[in-house]
Design an enzyme around this catalytic site. Structure first.
Site, PDB file in Angstrom:
ATOM      1  N   HIS A 150       0.742  -1.325   0.000  1.00 19.62           N
ATOM      2  CA  HIS A 150       0.029  -0.049   0.084  1.00 19.62           C
ATOM      3  C   HIS A 150       0.829   1.147  -0.054  1.00 19.62           C
ATOM      4  O   HIS A 150       1.747   1.325   0.829  1.00 19.62           O
ATOM      5  CB  HIS A 150      -0.760  -0.154   1.176  1.00 19.62           C
ATOM      6  CG  HIS A 150      -1.939   1.007   1.436  1.00 19.62           C
ATOM      7  ND1 HIS A 150      -2.047   2.031   2.216  1.00 19.62           N
ATOM      8  CD2 HIS A 150      -3.027   1.206   0.322  1.00 19.62           C
ATOM      9  CE1 HIS A 150      -2.937   2.721   1.941  1.00 19.62           C
ATOM     10  NE2 HIS A 150      -3.562   2.205   0.844  1.00 19.62           N
ATOM     11  N   HIS A 175      -0.886  10.671  -2.107  1.00 22.85           N
ATOM     12  CA  HIS A 175      -2.114  10.364  -1.720  1.00 22.85           C
ATOM     13  C   HIS A 175      -3.081  11.560  -1.352  1.00 22.85           C
ATOM     14  O   HIS A 175      -4.294  11.477  -1.698  1.00 22.85           O
ATOM     15  CB  HIS A 175      -1.802   9.409  -0.375  1.00 22.85           C
ATOM     16  CG  HIS A 175      -3.190   9.072   0.180  1.00 22.85           C
ATOM     17  ND1 HIS A 175      -3.633   9.840   1.170  1.00 22.85           N
ATOM     18  CD2 HIS A 175      -3.850   7.686   0.132  1.00 22.85           C
ATOM     19  CE1 HIS A 175      -4.975   8.959   1.332  1.00 22.85           C
ATOM     20  NE2 HIS A 175      -5.008   7.943   0.711  1.00 22.85           N
TER      21      HIS A 175
END
Length: 182
Positions: A58, A101
């Site tokens: 991730h 992100h």
């Protein structure tokens, strides 16, 4: 949790690879790599009960000292295991694509402001922070830099932060001939 393997464990892991998956995964110079020949991405993802588990890291994986969505972090992750790397893609004010992100730059960099309101030139002056907020020497990579880096090393799982630009990202992937890397 990140698992570190010794060299003999690396050899054992590679020995467990069977069938065509062995054609895609290797270990060289202290790092794993996943290399999918052109047109073979479907074969790579075809399930087989004999295949070992693969890791999907991730945001590229991270450990203190290595920030999320950074090429240096990807390199570090691949020293521990063969991994697919999930990365986040955002568009800058001048229409460039970066790995980031958050919408806001403050948590992950030494900058402030909104990605969509900041130019690539401005973002390229920033340094990324690790998971504890420590400043690292690593820059924010562009999508193009990440795709070029990934060739012959891994597969990137792109998390587009807006569906509005999917076609533009697909064009970049196509221009770079990176269809078998995402």
């Amino acid at each position: 949790m990140i698992t570190f393997f010794t060299s003999w464990q690396n050899e054992m892991l590679l020995d467990r690879l069977t069938g065509s998956l062995n054609d895609f995964i290797g270990f060289n110079n202290g790092s794993y790599f996943i290399e999918v020949p052109e047109g073979k991405i479907d074969e790579f993802f075809r399930w087989n009960s004999e295949y070992p588990d693969l890791i999907s890291a991730h945001r590229g994986g991270f450990i203190t000292g290595f920030p999320e969505n950074a090429i240096e972090t990807f390199e570090n992750t691949l020293t521990t295991a063969p991994a697919l790397l999930e990365v986040d893609v955002r568009r800058t004010a001048d229409g460039e694509w970066i790995l980031m992100h958050d919408e806001d730059l403050s948590r992950t960099t030494n900058g402030t402001g909104i990605v969509a309101e900041t130019t690539l030139a401005e973002i390229k002056t920033l340094q990324l922070k690790d998971d504890r907020g420590n400043l690292t020497p690593y820059p924010v990579p562009t999508l193009e830099e990440a795709l070029l880096w990934a060739e012959g090393k891994t597969i990137l799982e792109l998390d587009l932060k807006s569906d509005d630009y999917t076609n533009e990202v697909v064009e970049i992937i196509t221009e770079l001939n990176a269809e078998d890397q995402v």
